[in-house]
Design a protein around this motif. Structure first.
Motif, short mmCIF file in Angstrom:
data_model
loop_
_atom_site.label_atom_id
_atom_site.label_comp_id
_atom_site.label_asym_id
_atom_site.label_seq_id
_atom_site.Cartn_x
_atom_site.Cartn_y
_atom_site.Cartn_z
N VAL A 99 -13.04 1.30 -14.56
CA VAL A 99 -13.74 2.53 -14.21
C VAL A 99 -12.82 3.43 -13.39
CG1 VAL A 99 -16.02 1.48 -14.32
CG2 VAL A 99 -14.79 1.50 -12.16
N ALA A 100 -13.17 4.70 -13.34
CA ALA A 100 -12.38 5.68 -12.59
C ALA A 100 -12.26 5.24 -11.13
CB ALA A 100 -13.02 7.06 -12.67
N GLY A 101 -11.05 5.33 -10.60
CA GLY A 101 -10.79 4.95 -9.22
C GLY A 101 -10.15 3.58 -9.09
N GLU A 102 -10.37 2.70 -10.08
CA GLU A 102 -9.68 1.41 -10.04
C GLU A 102 -8.19 1.64 -10.27
OE1 GLU A 102 -12.78 -2.04 -11.25
OE2 GLU A 102 -11.95 -0.92 -12.94
N VAL A 103 -7.37 0.71 -9.83
CA VAL A 103 -5.92 0.87 -9.92
C VAL A 103 -5.31 -0.35 -10.60
CG1 VAL A 103 -3.78 1.19 -8.62
CG2 VAL A 103 -5.90 2.29 -7.84
N ARG A 104 -4.53 -0.10 -11.64
CA ARG A 104 -3.79 -1.17 -12.31
C ARG A 104 -2.50 -1.42 -11.55
NH1 ARG A 104 -5.08 2.46 -16.80
NH2 ARG A 104 -6.81 1.56 -17.95
N VAL A 105 -2.23 -2.68 -11.22
CA VAL A 105 -0.96 -3.06 -10.62
C VAL A 105 -0.15 -3.68 -11.76
CG1 VAL A 105 0.21 -4.49 -8.92
CG2 VAL A 105 -2.01 -3.47 -8.37
N LEU A 106 0.86 -2.95 -12.21
CA LEU A 106 1.65 -3.35 -13.38
C LEU A 106 3.06 -3.74 -12.95
CD1 LEU A 106 0.47 -0.28 -15.38
CD2 LEU A 106 -0.15 -2.62 -15.96
N GLN A 107 3.58 -4.79 -13.58
CA GLN A 107 4.97 -5.17 -13.34
C GLN A 107 5.76 -4.80 -14.58
OE1 GLN A 107 5.97 -9.34 -12.56
NE2 GLN A 107 7.33 -8.57 -10.97
N GLU A 108 6.88 -4.13 -14.36
CA GLU A 108 7.71 -3.65 -15.47
C GLU A 108 8.63 -4.76 -15.97
OE1 GLU A 108 7.12 -0.64 -16.73
OE2 GLU A 108 5.62 -0.40 -15.17
N TYR A 109 8.66 -4.93 -17.29
CA TYR A 109 9.58 -5.84 -17.97
C TYR A 109 10.30 -5.04 -19.04
CZ TYR A 109 7.24 -9.87 -15.92
OH TYR A 109 6.73 -10.80 -15.04
N GLY A 110 11.40 -4.41 -18.70
CA GLY A 110 12.11 -3.59 -19.66
C GLY A 110 11.24 -2.44 -20.12
N ALA A 111 11.02 -2.36 -21.43
CA ALA A 111 10.21 -1.28 -22.00
C ALA A 111 8.71 -1.59 -21.93
CB ALA A 111 10.62 -1.04 -23.44
N HIS A 112 8.35 -2.78 -21.49
CA HIS A 112 6.95 -3.19 -21.47
C HIS A 112 6.50 -3.48 -20.05
CE1 HIS A 112 7.11 -3.49 -25.80
NE2 HIS A 112 8.20 -4.20 -25.68
N SER A 113 5.20 -3.48 -19.84
CA SER A 113 4.66 -3.85 -18.54
C SER A 113 3.51 -4.81 -18.74
CB SER A 113 4.21 -2.60 -17.78
OG SER A 113 3.27 -1.88 -18.52
N ILE A 114 3.17 -5.52 -17.67
CA ILE A 114 2.08 -6.48 -17.72
C ILE A 114 1.20 -6.29 -16.49
CG2 ILE A 114 3.40 -8.33 -16.61
CD1 ILE A 114 1.94 -10.20 -18.70
N LEU A 115 -0.10 -6.36 -16.70
CA LEU A 115 -1.04 -6.18 -15.61
C LEU A 115 -1.06 -7.43 -14.74
CD1 LEU A 115 -3.36 -4.36 -14.44
CD2 LEU A 115 -4.91 -5.77 -15.81
N LEU A 116 -0.81 -7.24 -13.45
CA LEU A 116 -0.88 -8.35 -12.50
C LEU A 116 -2.20 -8.39 -11.76
CD1 LEU A 116 2.67 -8.23 -10.88
CD2 LEU A 116 1.90 -9.62 -12.81
N TYR A 117 -2.81 -7.20 -11.56
CA TYR A 117 -4.03 -7.12 -10.75
C TYR A 117 -4.75 -5.82 -11.07
CZ TYR A 117 -6.91 -7.17 -6.48
OH TYR A 117 -7.95 -7.17 -5.58
N LEU A 118 -6.06 -5.87 -11.06
CA LEU A 118 -6.88 -4.66 -11.19
C LEU A 118 -7.59 -4.48 -9.86
CD1 LEU A 118 -7.85 -2.36 -13.05
CD2 LEU A 118 -9.77 -3.83 -13.70
N ALA A 119 -7.13 -3.48 -9.09
CA ALA A 119 -7.63 -3.25 -7.75
C ALA A 119 -8.82 -2.30 -7.77
CB ALA A 119 -6.52 -2.67 -6.87
#
Length: 157
Positions: A99-119
């Motif tokens: 939902v609006a206001g939540e924050v994705r914590v993404l870790q970058e792996y080259g050209a791709h990223s992976i979600l570590l946490y949804l704050a």
């Protein structure tokens, strides 16, 4: 819906249910129940990997789900992830969208990223990053425009 629909339409951070057509076995049959749980459950959509190919090999692409809750321990989170190829015959369903206001914590792996946490919010995301010590982090706030665009463009899975 198919895993391809999840790949194309579900946002990173959505909670996804997956299932096969086999009824749940009884608690007494532990082996059958363990096998059933591998094909039936829920998880957070943390990564969509596109199909790739070269002269020697090719992959079909995949979606990766994290069952349970987000963990600060990256090794434990990696061990818990489940990856489903885009040709999986399981059935999938979006049970929660960020939902609006939540924050994705993404870790970058080259050209791709992976979600570590949804704050829940930016302060929670910054606190989680400080406690975790992860590097190559990008914070991405879920905004109203993203949610509206998903609805208008038919990506509401």
């Amino acid at each position: 819906m198919s895993v391809m629909t999840i790949y194309e339409r579900a946002p990173i951070g959505a909670k996804i249910a997956f299932r096969n057509s086999v009824p749940r076995p009884s608690e007494e049959d532990a082996d059958a129940l363990d096998a059933w749980k591998k094909c039936n459950g829920t998880g957070w959509l943390v990564r969509c990997t596109p199909p790739r190919s070269n002269i020697i090999w090719s992959t079909t692409g995949a979606v990766t789900l994290l069952p349970g809750e987000f963990q600060i321990d990256l090794d434990a989170a990696i061990a818990a992830r489940k990856t489903f190829p885009l040709d999986s015959d399981l059935s999938f369903e979006v049970v929660y969208r960020p939902v609006a206001g939540e924050v994705r914590v993404l870790q970058e792996y080259g050209a791709h990223s992976i979600l570590l946490y949804l704050a829940a919010n930016m302060a929670d995301a910054r606190r989680w990053v400080a406690e975790s010590g992860h590097i190559n982090i990008r914070l991405e706030e879920v905004c109203v425009e993203e949610i509206c665009a998903d609805a208008v463009e038919g990506r509401i899975a």
